[in-house]
Design a protein around this motif. Structure first.
Motif, PDB file in Angstrom:
ATOM      1  N   ALA A 230     -12.827   1.078  -3.899  1.00  0.00           N
ATOM      2  CA  ALA A 230     -12.816   0.866  -5.353  1.00  0.00           C
ATOM      3  C   ALA A 230     -14.152   1.233  -5.974  1.00  0.00           C
TER       4      ALA A 230
ATOM      5  N   MET B 144      -9.985  -3.324   0.094  1.00  0.00           N
ATOM      6  CA  MET B 144      -9.751  -2.526  -1.111  1.00  0.00           C
ATOM      7  C   MET B 144     -11.018  -2.342  -1.939  1.00  0.00           C
TER       8      MET B 144
ATOM      9  N   TYR C  78      -7.423   1.245  -6.364  1.00  0.00           N
ATOM     10  CA  TYR C  78      -7.936   0.352  -5.316  1.00  0.00           C
ATOM     11  C   TYR C  78      -8.460  -0.953  -5.929  1.00  0.00           C
TER      12      TYR C  78
ATOM     13  N   LEU D 228       0.828  -1.210   0.000  1.00  0.00           N
ATOM     14  CA  LEU D 228       0.000   0.000   0.000  1.00  0.00           C
ATOM     15  C   LEU D 228       0.861   1.258   0.000  1.00  0.00           C
TER      16      LEU D 228
ATOM     17  N   PRO E   6      -2.389   4.192  -3.315  1.00  0.00           N
ATOM     18  CA  PRO E   6      -3.607   4.309  -4.138  1.00  0.00           C
ATOM     19  C   PRO E   6      -4.389   5.583  -3.829  1.00  0.00           C
TER      20      PRO E   6
END
Length: 269
Positions: A221, A217, A198, A187, A192
């Motif tokens: 996302a 995640m 993600y 990470l 991200p």
């Protein structure tokens, strides 16, 4: 009369000298143009066949053109003659210093000779010349990571992936590989900031059976994680991992807070 003839003779000689000079210049230009054209043919043939003799001919016919030197460097590199390749790429760079592709070739050849610092310097020049292109950042980033300078390397790789999102899975794989799959390290390396990044991380963690990390995640996302999230949900249900499946399901089906409300079974949604 004599003076007039002398003047006429002088003018005639001057005209002859001028005409001869112009003809010489014209012939030189024709030869130069023809040589460049022939050199291009030999260079193309050398690039296609790997024939060093053709590359030699190309550079001899057009030594002031960067392209034949680039081709000859490539032929030498393919034969394992890395020092010779560095020399040819260096010559090409000196002739066309504003071409980032030449600097990238030089960077690669230098690394093959063990000159990692020189390779990083050449790749850095490429980045300066083409800051908005993915390839220079990608090559420099990988060089820095291999040199043990991971922070700077992943900074460059993130720029490359932002320019070309298809590179993001490779960046994630690299971060995973050098950290033995450590989630926090991955990470930090990827950093991200978009739903797409993600989603790429979720896909990676799912692939490597890091279930909790994958579920974490999928939430940021959003829609970028579909239909991957649905496939993952089906996998978890099939494996009877009901608690994890429920966590994944609640991402798009928040639990009702009303105790008197209807009870929903996520397994049958």
């Amino acid at each position: 009369m004599i003076e007039s003839r002398l003047k006429t003779s002088t003018h005639s000689r001057l005209r002859f000298v001028r005409a001869t000079s112009l003809a010489g210049i014209l012939l030189f230009l024709i030869w130069t143009s023809a040589s460049a054209g022939i050199a291009g043919l030999f260079a193309a043939y050398a690039a296609r066949t790997g024939e060093l003799s053709a590359a030699d001919t190309a550079t001899s016919l057009s030594s002031r053109d960067a392209q034949p030197h680039l081709v000859r460097g490539g032929v030498l590199q393919s034969k394992g003659e890395f020092s010779g390749a560095v020399a040819e790429y260096s010559r090409a760079v000196s002739l066309r210093p504003d071409d980032y592709v030449l600097w990238l070739n030089l960077a690669h050849a230098r690394e093959l000779t063990g000159d990692r610092n020189g390779a990083i310097a050449a790749a850095t020049e490429a980045v300066k010349l083409a800051p908005h292109y993915a390839k220079p950042h990608w090559q420099l980033g990988n060089l820095l990571v291999r040199a043990g300078r991971a922070d700077g390397g992943f900074s460059e790789l993130r720029v490359a992936a932002a320019s070309n999102p298809s590179l993001l899975p490779a960046v994630i794989d690299l971060a995973s590989g050098i950290s033995n799959g450590d989630v926090e390290h991955i990470l930090a390396a990827v950093d991200p900031r978009t739903p797409e990044s993600y989603a790429a991380l979720a896909a990676h963690f799912r692939k490597h059976s890091q279930t909790s990390a994958a579920i974490a995640m999928f939430r940021p996302a959003g829609n970028s994680g579909e239909p991957e999230r649905r496939m993952f949900l089906a996998e978890l249900l099939s494996a009877k991992q009901f608690q994890q499946a429920h966590s994944l399901w609640t991402i798009v089906h928040p639990i009702q807070s009303d105790p008197d409300g209807p009870t929903v079974n996520p397994l049958f949604d």
